[in-house]
Design a protein around this motif. Structure first.
Motif, PDB file in Angstrom:
ATOM      1  N   ILE A 100      29.872  47.552  30.156  1.00 47.42           N
ATOM      2  CA  ILE A 100      29.977  46.092  30.077  1.00 47.42           C
ATOM      3  C   ILE A 100      28.793  45.486  30.822  1.00 47.42           C
ATOM      4  CG2 ILE A 100      31.361  44.073  30.722  1.00 47.42           C
ATOM      5  CD1 ILE A 100      33.834  45.813  30.443  1.00 47.42           C
ATOM      6  N   THR A 101      28.002  44.730  30.103  1.00 47.85           N
ATOM      7  CA  THR A 101      26.809  44.115  30.713  1.00 47.85           C
ATOM      8  C   THR A 101      27.098  42.739  31.298  1.00 47.85           C
ATOM      9  OG1 THR A 101      26.165  43.245  28.531  1.00 47.85           O
ATOM     10  CG2 THR A 101      25.264  45.390  29.189  1.00 47.85           C
ATOM     11  N   SER A 102      28.100  42.046  30.734  1.00 46.80           N
ATOM     12  CA  SER A 102      28.469  40.726  31.247  1.00 46.80           C
ATOM     13  C   SER A 102      29.985  40.610  31.226  1.00 46.80           C
ATOM     14  CB  SER A 102      27.844  39.620  30.375  1.00 46.80           C
ATOM     15  OG  SER A 102      28.163  38.337  30.886  1.00 46.80           O
ATOM     16  N   LYS A 103      30.592  40.365  32.390  1.00 43.90           N
ATOM     17  CA  LYS A 103      32.054  40.381  32.515  1.00 43.90           C
ATOM     18  C   LYS A 103      32.696  39.079  32.045  1.00 43.90           C
ATOM     19  CE  LYS A 103      32.072  43.617  36.416  1.00 43.90           C
ATOM     20  NZ  LYS A 103      32.489  43.825  37.825  1.00 43.90           N
ATOM     21  N   CYS A 104      33.936  39.204  31.600  1.00 47.72           N
ATOM     22  CA  CYS A 104      34.743  38.046  31.181  1.00 47.72           C
ATOM     23  C   CYS A 104      34.980  37.131  32.369  1.00 47.72           C
ATOM     24  CB  CYS A 104      36.063  38.532  30.601  1.00 47.72           C
ATOM     25  SG  CYS A 104      37.276  37.237  30.274  1.00 47.72           S
ATOM     26  N   ASN A 105      34.828  35.824  32.142  1.00 49.53           N
ATOM     27  CA  ASN A 105      34.996  34.858  33.242  1.00 49.53           C
ATOM     28  C   ASN A 105      36.460  34.692  33.648  1.00 49.53           C
ATOM     29  OD1 ASN A 105      32.237  34.271  33.364  1.00 49.53           O
ATOM     30  ND2 ASN A 105      32.415  32.750  31.725  1.00 49.53           N
ATOM     31  N   THR A 106      37.381  35.037  32.749  1.00 49.77           N
ATOM     32  CA  THR A 106      38.807  34.847  33.058  1.00 49.77           C
ATOM     33  C   THR A 106      39.365  35.996  33.887  1.00 49.77           C
ATOM     34  OG1 THR A 106      39.120  33.620  30.992  1.00 49.77           O
ATOM     35  CG2 THR A 106      41.100  34.490  32.064  1.00 49.77           C
ATOM     36  N   CYS A 107      39.119  37.223  33.457  1.00 48.46           N
ATOM     37  CA  CYS A 107      39.688  38.398  34.150  1.00 48.46           C
ATOM     38  C   CYS A 107      38.663  39.114  35.025  1.00 48.46           C
ATOM     39  CB  CYS A 107      40.272  39.377  33.144  1.00 48.46           C
ATOM     40  SG  CYS A 107      39.047  40.125  32.039  1.00 48.46           S
ATOM     41  N   HIS A 108      37.404  38.627  35.021  1.00 51.79           N
ATOM     42  CA  HIS A 108      36.336  39.205  35.839  1.00 51.79           C
ATOM     43  C   HIS A 108      36.104  40.687  35.545  1.00 51.79           C
ATOM     44  CE1 HIS A 108      36.580  35.421  38.009  1.00 51.79           C
ATOM     45  NE2 HIS A 108      37.860  35.656  38.257  1.00 51.79           N
ATOM     46  N   GLY A 109      36.266  41.034  34.274  1.00 49.90           N
ATOM     47  CA  GLY A 109      35.954  42.392  33.851  1.00 49.90           C
ATOM     48  C   GLY A 109      37.122  43.365  33.895  1.00 49.90           C
ATOM     49  N   ASP A 110      38.258  42.945  34.453  1.00 43.53           N
ATOM     50  CA  ASP A 110      39.403  43.855  34.553  1.00 43.53           C
ATOM     51  C   ASP A 110      40.106  44.052  33.206  1.00 43.53           C
ATOM     52  OD1 ASP A 110      39.003  44.211  37.254  1.00 43.53           O
ATOM     53  OD2 ASP A 110      40.356  42.572  37.823  1.00 43.53           O
ATOM     54  N   GLY A 111      40.038  43.059  32.346  1.00 44.77           N
ATOM     55  CA  GLY A 111      40.746  43.123  31.074  1.00 44.77           C
ATOM     56  C   GLY A 111      42.212  42.760  31.196  1.00 44.77           C
ATOM     57  N   LEU A 112      42.645  42.449  32.418  1.00 41.24           N
ATOM     58  CA  LEU A 112      44.059  42.146  32.674  1.00 41.24           C
ATOM     59  C   LEU A 112      44.198  40.874  33.490  1.00 41.24           C
ATOM     60  CD1 LEU A 112      45.222  45.727  33.745  1.00 41.24           C
ATOM     61  CD2 LEU A 112      45.606  44.669  31.513  1.00 41.24           C
ATOM     62  N   VAL A 113      45.282  40.138  33.257  1.00 39.93           N
ATOM     63  CA  VAL A 113      45.626  38.953  34.041  1.00 39.93           C
ATOM     64  C   VAL A 113      47.127  38.978  34.305  1.00 39.93           C
ATOM     65  CG1 VAL A 113      43.739  37.525  33.154  1.00 39.93           C
ATOM     66  CG2 VAL A 113      45.928  37.585  31.936  1.00 39.93           C
ATOM     67  N   ARG A 114      47.572  38.186  35.267  1.00 44.04           N
ATOM     68  CA  ARG A 114      49.004  38.082  35.534  1.00 44.04           C
ATOM     69  C   ARG A 114      49.653  37.166  34.506  1.00 44.04           C
ATOM     70  NH1 ARG A 114      50.765  42.085  38.436  1.00 44.04           N
ATOM     71  NH2 ARG A 114      52.707  40.871  38.626  1.00 44.04           N
ATOM     72  N   GLY A 115      50.783  37.565  34.021  1.00 45.72           N
ATOM     73  CA  GLY A 115      51.488  36.759  33.042  1.00 45.72           C
ATOM     74  C   GLY A 115      52.973  37.033  33.094  1.00 45.72           C
ATOM     75  N   GLU A 116      53.728  36.311  32.304  1.00 42.45           N
ATOM     76  CA  GLU A 116      55.181  36.449  32.275  1.00 42.45           C
ATOM     77  C   GLU A 116      55.628  36.804  30.862  1.00 42.45           C
ATOM     78  OE1 GLU A 116      58.244  33.982  34.801  1.00 42.45           O
ATOM     79  OE2 GLU A 116      57.992  32.986  32.868  1.00 42.45           O
ATOM     80  N   GLU A 117      56.507  37.763  30.763  1.00 39.78           N
ATOM     81  CA  GLU A 117      57.029  38.185  29.465  1.00 39.78           C
ATOM     82  C   GLU A 117      58.554  38.210  29.523  1.00 39.78           C
ATOM     83  OE1 GLU A 117      56.971  41.980  26.334  1.00 39.78           O
ATOM     84  OE2 GLU A 117      55.756  42.043  28.156  1.00 39.78           O
ATOM     85  N   THR A 118      59.174  37.670  28.508  1.00 44.37           N
ATOM     86  CA  THR A 118      60.631  37.732  28.396  1.00 44.37           C
ATOM     87  C   THR A 118      61.003  38.995  27.624  1.00 44.37           C
ATOM     88  OG1 THR A 118      60.837  35.315  28.423  1.00 44.37           O
ATOM     89  CG2 THR A 118      62.702  36.577  27.561  1.00 44.37           C
ATOM     90  N   ILE A 119      61.755  39.865  28.274  1.00 44.47           N
ATOM     91  CA  ILE A 119      62.095  41.162  27.694  1.00 44.47           C
ATOM     92  C   ILE A 119      63.600  41.239  27.461  1.00 44.47           C
ATOM     93  CG2 ILE A 119      62.079  43.665  28.070  1.00 44.47           C
ATOM     94  CD1 ILE A 119      59.607  43.295  29.784  1.00 44.47           C
ATOM     95  N   SER A 120      63.971  41.673  26.280  1.00 41.46           N
ATOM     96  CA  SER A 120      65.384  41.843  25.935  1.00 41.46           C
ATOM     97  C   SER A 120      65.802  43.278  26.246  1.00 41.46           C
ATOM     98  CB  SER A 120      65.601  41.528  24.456  1.00 41.46           C
ATOM     99  OG  SER A 120      66.959  41.674  24.105  1.00 41.46           O
ATOM    100  N   ILE A 121      66.805  43.424  27.099  1.00 42.06           N
ATOM    101  CA  ILE A 121      67.269  44.741  27.526  1.00 42.06           C
ATOM    102  C   ILE A 121      68.688  44.968  27.009  1.00 42.06           C
ATOM    103  CG2 ILE A 121      67.684  46.253  29.509  1.00 42.06           C
ATOM    104  CD1 ILE A 121      65.873  44.431  31.153  1.00 42.06           C
ATOM    105  N   ASN A 122      68.849  45.986  26.185  1.00 37.38           N
ATOM    106  CA  ASN A 122      70.183  46.352  25.690  1.00 37.38           C
ATOM    107  C   ASN A 122      70.768  47.424  26.614  1.00 37.38           C
ATOM    108  OD1 ASN A 122      70.382  44.736  23.294  1.00 37.38           O
ATOM    109  ND2 ASN A 122      68.788  46.011  22.405  1.00 37.38           N
TER     110      ASN A 122
END
Length: 382
Positions: free
Chosen positions: A205-227
């Motif tokens: 990677i020559t230039s990193k993403c401005n949002t994740c700074h090159g990590d490719g990951l961000v914090r987020g929330e997911e609703t998961i259905s558990i049976n």
């Protein structure tokens, strides 16, 4: 078609240590590897079968559930298991099995990026789910919000600012590994190791993403259905494959581990698959008999108290308990009868009791009484 036993697949005993499991899988992985058996569907199926067995038996939590419930622990309600393992999932295991180099055939064959490139894996997440006794008895679907690492939407998880900011690694040519040839007294020896430039990812990677700074990951929330299946118990751990933290660069997500907590019921107590209720009746009802309404998991139920019922008697409501996990068997509800003795009486009540006190029927008759509480408990469980 029924699945084969995982221990039989690897050719090991059920008491095998972790090192034995790893060694057995390594031998089968080499024997049935696609590079060694090109266009051999049977070998590919055995290769995947061995990988699935290793994934379960090498994980202490999954192995414990498998030993207890068999294949149903991996398929029921979407928990655990690896029935959908693809080749990327399988090759990601090789860093642990073959010492970080990927496929054991990279040094003998062309060394394509499939086996050599490092595939990252997301970390597992642990959450607690609280269940009522009614939910435990019937099973339930729970929707929970989980705060976790997710793919960056700006760069689609690549970590690069744009398409032009990501290129194939010039050092390893995108394979993720570099090979070195050394001369020894036995001739030339070829070894492979993780590429130091791209850290095994095959991409620079020559230039990193401005949002994740090159990590490719961000914090987020997911609703998961558990049976959650019926019959789970306090402290039991269930898992959902691929519902943990995401991994960068399109890697394999971790698992979601669910720890079960039971909320105490206001009237009922759980004892394994049985449910216990303490019923208190007064002396008159015990002597004359009566009908009372008691709580059950399914609601209210009326039961008959026979005349002359002794304190400590156990009544059984068949099938009113909790089911076993992945089984049709259900426990019972046990009603413990307690005869309530008032701590204070009025003058009128005292006069009546004094009259009854001298009656022959109100004198204890141990030889004619029912069996003791402990004898009834023993008989019930025998």
């Amino acid at each position: 078609m029924a699945k084969r036993d995982y221990y039989d697949i690897l050719g090991i005993s059920r008491s095998a240590e972790a090192s034995e499991i790893k060694s057995a899988y390594r031998k089968l992985a080499i024997k049935y590897h696609p590079d060694k058996n090109p266009d051999d569907k049977e070998a590919e199926d055995k290769f995947k079968e061995a990988a699935e067995a290793y994934e379960i038996l090498s994980n202490s939590e999954k192995r414990q559930r498998y030993d207890q419930f068999g294949h149903s622990a991996n398929s029921a309600s979407g928990f655990g298991g690896s029935g959908g393992m693809n080749m990327d999932d399988i090759f990601s295991q090789f860093g642990d099995i073959f010492g970080g180099g990927g496929s054991p055939f990279d040094s003998f064959f062309g060394g394509g990026s499939r086996g050599g490139r490092r595939v990252q894996r997301g970390t597992n997440l642990r959450i607690k789910v609280k269940l009522t006794l009614e939910e435990v008895a019937k099973g339930v679907e729970k929707k929970v919000k989980v705060n976790k690492q997710i793919h960056c939407h700006t760069c689609d998880g690549t970590g690069a600012k744009d398409k032009s900011s990501s290129k194939t690694c010039g050092t390893c040519g995108g394979s993720g590994t570099v090979r070195r040839v050394t001369n020894t007294i036995l001739g030339q020896m070829q070894t492979s190791s993780t590429c130091p430039t791209c850290n095994g990812e095959g991409v620079e990677i020559t230039s990193k993403c401005n949002t994740c700074h090159g990590d490719g990951l961000v914090r987020g929330e997911e609703t998961i259905s558990i049976n959650i299946p019926a019959g789970v118990s306090e402290g039991m751990q269930l898992s959902m494959s691929g519902k943990g933290n995401s991994a960068a660069r399109g890697g394999i997500p971790g698992d979601l581990i669910i720890l079960v907590e039971e909320i105490p019921h206001e009237s009922l107590k759980r004892d394994g698959v049985n449910v216990i209720y303490d019923l208190y009746i007064n002396f008159a009802d015990a002597a004359l008999g009566t009908t009372v309404e008691i709580p059950t998991i399914d609601g209210k139920a009326k039961i008959k108290i026979d005349a002359g019922t002794q304190g400590g008697k156990i009544l059984r409501l068949k099938g009113k308990g909790v089911p076993e996990v992945n089984s049709y068997h259900k426990g019972d509800q046990l009603v413990y009868v307690n005869v309530w003795t008032p701590k204070a009486v009025s003058a009128e009540e005292r006069t009546l009791l004094e009259k009854l006190k001298g009656s022959a029927n109100f004198k204890p008759q141990p030889g004619k009484s029912e069996k003791s509480f402990f004898e009834r408990i023993k008989e019930y469980f025998e």
